[in-house]
Design a protein around this motif. Structure first.
Motif, PDB file in Angstrom:
ATOM      1  N   LEU A  42     134.534 -38.299  29.584  1.00 42.99           N
ATOM      2  CA  LEU A  42     135.220 -37.058  29.955  1.00 42.99           C
ATOM      3  C   LEU A  42     136.692 -37.078  29.533  1.00 42.99           C
ATOM      4  O   LEU A  42     137.325 -36.041  29.427  1.00 42.99           O
ATOM      5  CB  LEU A  42     135.151 -36.836  31.471  1.00 42.99           C
ATOM      6  N   GLY A  43     137.210 -38.271  29.287  1.00 41.70           N
ATOM      7  CA  GLY A  43     138.602 -38.372  28.856  1.00 41.70           C
ATOM      8  C   GLY A  43     138.823 -37.735  27.494  1.00 41.70           C
ATOM      9  O   GLY A  43     139.923 -37.279  27.182  1.00 41.70           O
ATOM     10  N   ILE A  44     137.758 -37.680  26.681  1.00 46.73           N
ATOM     11  CA  ILE A  44     137.933 -37.203  25.306  1.00 46.73           C
ATOM     12  C   ILE A  44     138.272 -35.711  25.247  1.00 46.73           C
ATOM     13  O   ILE A  44     139.266 -35.339  24.624  1.00 46.73           O
ATOM     14  CB  ILE A  44     136.711 -37.588  24.454  1.00 46.73           C
ATOM     15  N   PRO A  45     137.491 -34.828  25.909  1.00 46.42           N
ATOM     16  CA  PRO A  45     137.914 -33.419  25.892  1.00 46.42           C
ATOM     17  C   PRO A  45     139.295 -33.206  26.513  1.00 46.42           C
ATOM     18  O   PRO A  45     140.074 -32.396  26.007  1.00 46.42           O
ATOM     19  CB  PRO A  45     136.824 -32.699  26.712  1.00 46.42           C
ATOM     20  N   ILE A  46     139.598 -33.972  27.581  1.00 47.71           N
ATOM     21  CA  ILE A  46     140.924 -33.828  28.195  1.00 47.71           C
ATOM     22  C   ILE A  46     142.002 -34.195  27.177  1.00 47.71           C
ATOM     23  O   ILE A  46     142.995 -33.489  26.990  1.00 47.71           O
ATOM     24  CB  ILE A  46     141.041 -34.724  29.452  1.00 47.71           C
TER      25      ILE A  46
ATOM     26  N   THR B 117     146.253 -43.251  24.057  1.00 47.28           N
ATOM     27  CA  THR B 117     145.746 -43.657  22.750  1.00 47.28           C
ATOM     28  C   THR B 117     144.922 -42.541  22.131  1.00 47.28           C
ATOM     29  O   THR B 117     145.078 -42.210  20.955  1.00 47.28           O
ATOM     30  CB  THR B 117     144.848 -44.905  22.903  1.00 47.28           C
ATOM     31  N   GLN B 118     144.044 -41.947  22.958  1.00 46.36           N
ATOM     32  CA  GLN B 118     143.171 -40.896  22.431  1.00 46.36           C
ATOM     33  C   GLN B 118     144.000 -39.699  21.970  1.00 46.36           C
ATOM     34  O   GLN B 118     143.711 -39.095  20.938  1.00 46.36           O
ATOM     35  CB  GLN B 118     142.163 -40.482  23.504  1.00 46.36           C
ATOM     36  N   ILE B 119     145.056 -39.367  22.742  1.00 46.54           N
ATOM     37  CA  ILE B 119     145.907 -38.235  22.368  1.00 46.54           C
ATOM     38  C   ILE B 119     146.573 -38.499  21.020  1.00 46.54           C
ATOM     39  O   ILE B 119     146.586 -37.642  20.136  1.00 46.54           O
ATOM     40  CB  ILE B 119     146.970 -37.974  23.464  1.00 46.54           C
ATOM     41  N   ILE B 120     147.082 -39.722  20.837  1.00 42.99           N
ATOM     42  CA  ILE B 120     147.757 -40.065  19.576  1.00 42.99           C
ATOM     43  C   ILE B 120     146.793 -39.906  18.398  1.00 42.99           C
ATOM     44  O   ILE B 120     147.130 -39.309  17.376  1.00 42.99           O
ATOM     45  CB  ILE B 120     148.250 -41.536  19.616  1.00 42.99           C
ATOM     46  N   ILE B 121     145.563 -40.385  18.581  1.00 39.87           N
ATOM     47  CA  ILE B 121     144.599 -40.292  17.486  1.00 39.87           C
ATOM     48  C   ILE B 121     144.243 -38.830  17.207  1.00 39.87           C
ATOM     49  O   ILE B 121     144.144 -38.403  16.066  1.00 39.87           O
ATOM     50  CB  ILE B 121     143.340 -41.140  17.794  1.00 39.87           C
ATOM     51  N   PHE B 122     144.096 -38.055  18.288  1.00 38.08           N
ATOM     52  CA  PHE B 122     143.801 -36.628  18.106  1.00 38.08           C
ATOM     53  C   PHE B 122     144.965 -35.920  17.398  1.00 38.08           C
ATOM     54  O   PHE B 122     144.745 -35.085  16.515  1.00 38.08           O
ATOM     55  CB  PHE B 122     143.552 -35.946  19.455  1.00 38.08           C
ATOM     56  N   ILE B 123     146.203 -36.221  17.779  1.00 37.58           N
ATOM     57  CA  ILE B 123     147.350 -35.556  17.149  1.00 37.58           C
ATOM     58  C   ILE B 123     147.351 -35.846  15.647  1.00 37.58           C
ATOM     59  O   ILE B 123     147.555 -34.958  14.827  1.00 37.58           O
ATOM     60  CB  ILE B 123     148.674 -36.011  17.808  1.00 37.58           C
TER      61      ILE B 123
ATOM     62  N   PRO C 205     135.094 -35.084  13.409  1.00 34.28           N
ATOM     63  CA  PRO C 205     134.983 -36.493  12.991  1.00 34.28           C
ATOM     64  C   PRO C 205     135.835 -37.424  13.848  1.00 34.28           C
ATOM     65  O   PRO C 205     135.414 -38.537  14.182  1.00 34.28           O
ATOM     66  CB  PRO C 205     135.469 -36.465  11.539  1.00 34.28           C
ATOM     67  N   THR C 206     137.038 -36.955  14.232  1.00 31.70           N
ATOM     68  CA  THR C 206     137.900 -37.758  15.103  1.00 31.70           C
ATOM     69  C   THR C 206     137.247 -37.899  16.475  1.00 31.70           C
ATOM     70  O   THR C 206     137.228 -38.977  17.081  1.00 31.70           O
ATOM     71  CB  THR C 206     139.279 -37.090  15.260  1.00 31.70           C
ATOM     72  N   THR C 207     136.709 -36.801  16.996  1.00 35.02           N
ATOM     73  CA  THR C 207     136.044 -36.828  18.298  1.00 35.02           C
ATOM     74  C   THR C 207     134.905 -37.843  18.289  1.00 35.02           C
ATOM     75  O   THR C 207     134.738 -38.617  19.221  1.00 35.02           O
ATOM     76  CB  THR C 207     135.486 -35.423  18.635  1.00 35.02           C
ATOM     77  N   PHE C 208     134.148 -37.827  17.182  1.00 32.40           N
ATOM     78  CA  PHE C 208     133.026 -38.758  17.066  1.00 32.40           C
ATOM     79  C   PHE C 208     133.517 -40.203  17.104  1.00 32.40           C
ATOM     80  O   PHE C 208     132.994 -41.040  17.848  1.00 32.40           O
ATOM     81  CB  PHE C 208     132.264 -38.478  15.767  1.00 32.40           C
ATOM     82  N   LEU C 209     134.565 -40.470  16.325  1.00 35.98           N
ATOM     83  CA  LEU C 209     135.126 -41.821  16.294  1.00 35.98           C
ATOM     84  C   LEU C 209     135.524 -42.262  17.709  1.00 35.98           C
ATOM     85  O   LEU C 209     135.196 -43.361  18.157  1.00 35.98           O
ATOM     86  CB  LEU C 209     136.348 -41.852  15.375  1.00 35.98           C
ATOM     87  N   LEU C 210     136.206 -41.345  18.420  1.00 37.28           N
ATOM     88  CA  LEU C 210     136.670 -41.700  19.763  1.00 37.28           C
ATOM     89  C   LEU C 210     135.509 -41.925  20.728  1.00 37.28           C
ATOM     90  O   LEU C 210     135.577 -42.779  21.601  1.00 37.28           O
ATOM     91  CB  LEU C 210     137.616 -40.624  20.301  1.00 37.28           C
ATOM     92  N   CYS C 211     134.437 -41.113  20.561  1.00 38.11           N
ATOM     93  CA  CYS C 211     133.259 -41.289  21.429  1.00 38.11           C
ATOM     94  C   CYS C 211     132.667 -42.680  21.232  1.00 38.11           C
ATOM     95  O   CYS C 211     132.369 -43.384  22.205  1.00 38.11           O
ATOM     96  CB  CYS C 211     132.191 -40.253  21.103  1.00 38.11           C
ATOM     97  N   VAL C 212     132.512 -43.070  19.981  1.00 35.69           N
ATOM     98  CA  VAL C 212     131.913 -44.380  19.703  1.00 35.69           C
ATOM     99  C   VAL C 212     132.793 -45.486  20.286  1.00 35.69           C
ATOM    100  O   VAL C 212     132.315 -46.394  20.981  1.00 35.69           O
ATOM    101  CB  VAL C 212     131.713 -44.581  18.187  1.00 35.69           C
ATOM    102  N   LEU C 213     134.104 -45.378  20.037  1.00 35.62           N
ATOM    103  CA  LEU C 213     135.014 -46.412  20.539  1.00 35.62           C
ATOM    104  C   LEU C 213     135.027 -46.444  22.061  1.00 35.62           C
ATOM    105  O   LEU C 213     135.038 -47.502  22.677  1.00 35.62           O
ATOM    106  CB  LEU C 213     136.437 -46.160  20.016  1.00 35.62           C
TER     107      LEU C 213
END
Lengths: 316, 421
Positions: free
Chosen positions: A102-106, A191-197, A232-240
């Motif tokens: 749930l952290g990913i959509p946030i 970390t997730q925010i930085i990768i998304f940005i 693609p970024t979302t997918f990467l973050l989900c896997v990680l």
């Protein structure tokens, strides 16, 4: 991943005058690359590959408390699957991993907001969201334990203030795993925010301009342009995220004390069980077998995710 | 994160190897005692004892100028995992603390150097129960450093406010329970006592006082399935049920010793090691007392336990390590630890100094209890059944299972574990 691809494609597209052709340049750089990768690879081999190999080997051995081992075949795996602890630990770990997703959509929403042009105090906000990432888990756990204290914690004091009963956040089974997972989200959000940005900056501005001309509002632009293009970024973050969550240990160990917390046996994760067997009761072969089971589960979950990505990940 | 964990520990171990290689010079042929500069690492887990032990170590350096001692404090929670990892990697401290539950595991795996020669005639100067505790296959592997017994610390101000007489020697379980109930005042957040789920401080004692045992004297069977054990556990379980003690969930979130220190608890069973802390606590200044344990159906016996200084069998300077371990448990070191009020030293004749260093408390009760105290229950791999113990006792105290069922299950698990040792 996207950032990297973006870069590669731009280099590919450009022709640099006077530069050697790609083929020749590649052949030449191989040699140098090896020189640069070499030292890192030695470290990787010594501290990652060797422990993995040895870990798998240990799963088939009886290991003494201070080293020394003998081959016992599948004995450890038989113990793992006949002892009652494994099922509960696996369910807790999956629950944790599910909530952590749930952290990913946030993170995406916050990243999109932080990426808004002309936002004031943008740097300050980024620092605030990133602070938990650079804070030690021990400090984080200590502070959250104080906040969540059943008698004197701020959270229960506020609840009682508005007439609700307090909750034993960390010693009620299931509730405590959810709470720890939420703290985990909070810790990992930066970390997730930085990768998304980084990913968001690769989305062409022209698409937004075109959509705006067509009359799309900010929400529509987010859902129809940002979300699919960033997938693609979302997918990467989900896997990680799933891989990291399946290995959760530190927060549970620090926030749900194995010695005194009555809910601990109902809240341990796979790695908690691994740690208990290997380092508290000195049975490292048993612990290694648990780690092997965990490895297989993570591989399966990752394979499923890669299989599902065709349905929702858009590559340009 | 197993991989990251393994990496971290291997890096730490590698660093430790490198460090010890720098500091430790090779030992000379003359009986293993190097005359060149030697640095010995001494691992302990209690920050509070560091100042006193530093003084003792300095005394050792004074008489052996080529030997320097570095005290390394490792938090108790990580002490055993770190020690085990270090020793497995061959990079353990030269001298370190060991306790009863871990002793046989270390001794039976050849991690300790025998101390019979280093301790020598001093062996007769330690309480027999402690010498026995640290003897394995006829050899002494640990120099008894200190000992501890359990007492009931009480808050005189809360007793006065409730109009109760202070507890005194000869009191009984019933009196304790009645006082605990009367001292409880939920409106003010004051508790009578606390059923802390730590055997040594609480239920080991009450099980023995009911006439039961935790482990048979041959270390082969569990005593948890006896009616006496049930009585000993019910003593604490009832206190939770009738509101004299905080619930286990509250105890998890707030260490009851802290509640007692802040003046919000009438009585608390704790070890002699805590005497210094409570006599200095802000919430208790001038009004903390300590009473012997109340008598159960059989006796008011307390568990006795003590730490030992041991020498790492694989130390590069094992000869010096043996000497240091013996010295740190010897008379001079014992006197330093006693006069600073740090712990009750194991060396006979120095204990009175500890009592004198704590004038606010009737600390003498801990020494009196030691005369008849029962040994701490251990076996070859104590940690295994300690883990079952924690789970089942927690299940009972939190009401997840009945005391009868929980103890039956515990006895079965413990017997299975003992059979595998």
């Amino acid at each position: 991943m996207t950032v990297l691809e973006q870069e590669i494609s731009t280099t590919r597209g450009r022709t640099i005058p006077g530069a050697p052709t790609r083929r020749r340049r590649n052949r030449k750089s191989n040699w140098w690359a090896l020189l640069f990768i070499g030292p890192a690879f030695v470290g990787l081999a010594a501290f990652y590959f060797w422990p993995i190999v040895r870990g798998i080997e240990m799963a088939f051995e009886k290991v003494g408390a201070f080293g020394g081992s003998s081959w016992v075949g599948l004995d450890n795996f038989v113990t793992v699957f006949t002892q009652p602890e494994l099922g509960g630990a696996l369910l807790n770990t999956l629950l944790y991993a599910g909530i952590a997703l749930l952290g990913i959509p946030i993170a995406l929403v916050i990243a999109a907001l932080l990426n808004t042009a002309g936002l004031r105090f943008r740097g300050t906000f980024r620092v605030i969201y990133f602070l938990p990432v650079v804070t030690m888990p021990v400090a984080v756990s200590l502070v959250w334990r104080l906040l969540l204290n059943v008698d004197n914690g701020i959270i229960n004091t506020v609840l009682r203030g508005i007439g609700l009963p307090g909750v034993a956040w960390l010693s009620t089974p299931v509730v405590n795993v959810v709470v720890v997972a939420l703290v985990g989200i909070w810790m990992g959000l930066g970390t997730q925010i930085i990768i998304f940005i980084a990913g968001l900056q690769g989305v062409p501005e022209s698409l937004y301009e075109a959509a705006e001309l067509d009359g799309a509002g900010p929400v529509r632009r987010f859902l129809s342009i940002t979300v699919p293009l960033i997938s693609p970024t979302t997918f990467l973050l989900c896997v990680l995220s799933v891989i990291a969550s399946m290995q959760v240990f530190d927060l549970i160990y620090l926030m749900i004390d194995p010695a005194t917390n009555p809910a601990y046996p109902a809240s341990r994760s796979m790695v908690s069980l691994f740690f208990e067997k290997g380092f508290m009761t000195h049975d490292q072969g048993y612990a290694a077998a648990i780690a092997c089971v965990l490895l297989v589960i993570i591989l399966i979950l990752s394979a499923i995710q890669f299989g599902l990505q065709k349905k929702w990940v858009h590559y340009e | 994160m197993p991989h990251r964990f393994v990496v971290a520990t291997s890096v730490a171990a590698a660093a430790a190897v490198a460090l010890s290689a720098c500091s430790a010079s090779s030992s000379a042929a003359d009986g293993g005692l190097s005359k060149g500069p030697v640095t010995l690492n001494y691992a302990i887990w209690d920050q509070n004892q560091q100042p006193a032990l530093k003084k003792a170590a300095d005394e050792f350096t004074k008489s052996n100028p080529n030997v320097k001692v570095d005290i390394v404090v490792v938090p108790a929670k990580d002490y055993w995992t770190k020690l085990q990892t270090q020793l497995t990697a061959g990079a353990g401290p030269d001298v370190f603390w060991l306790n009863g539950p871990n002793f046989q595991l270390y001794a039976s795996n050849n991690q300790l150097a025998p101390l019979d020669d280093a301790v020598g005639r001093d062996k007769g100067n330690y309480p027999k129960s402690l010498v026995d505790l640290y003897t394995y296959n006829g050899k002494l592997y640990g120099a008894p450093k200190d000992y501890d017994t359990i007492g009931v610390y009480y808050n005189k101000a809360l007793f006065d406010a409730a109009g109760l007489a202070y507890p005194k020697a000869g009191w009984t379980w019933e009196e304790f329970q009645a006082d605990a109930k009367k001292l409880s005042d939920p409106a003010k957040g004051v508790w009578g006592t606390a059923s802390a789920p730590y055997g040594q401080m609480t239920f080991y004692n009450t099980i023995l006082q009911a006439g039961g045992h935790i482990i048979s004297s041959d270390g082969k069977t569990s005593g948890y399935d006896s009616p006496e054990a049930l009585q000993g556990i019910n003593f604490w379980n009832d206190l939770i049920k009738n509101g004299s003690s905080p619930s286990l969930q509250q105890i998890t979130d707030t260490w009851p010793g802290d509640t007692f220190s802040s003046g919000k608890m009438g009585m608390f069973w704790d070890g002699s090691w805590a005497a210094g802390t409570y006599s200095k606590a802000d919430g208790l200044k001038g009004h903390v007392g300590v009473a012997p344990l109340p008598a159960g159906p059989d006796s008011n016996v307390s568990v006795i336990h003590g730490l030992a200084n041991v020498a790492n069998a694989k130390s590069k300077n094992v000869g010096w390590a043996e000497k240091l371990a013996a010295f740190l448990s010897g008379k001079q070191s014992a006197e330093i630890q006693a006069t600073t009020g740090t712990v009750i030293p194991a060396y006979n004749g120095t204990q009175q100094d500890w009592v004198k260093a704590l004038p606010d408390l009737d600390a003498q009760i801990f020494l009196d209890e030691a005369k008849v105290a029962a040994p701490y229950p251990i076996s070859k791999n104590t940690a295994v059944w300690n883990a079952f113990e924690a789970t089942q006792i927690n299940n009972i105290y939190s009401g997840k299972t009945t005391p009868e069922q929980g103890l039956q299950d515990l006895a079965k698990q413990m017997n299975d574990a003992l059979a595998k040792e």
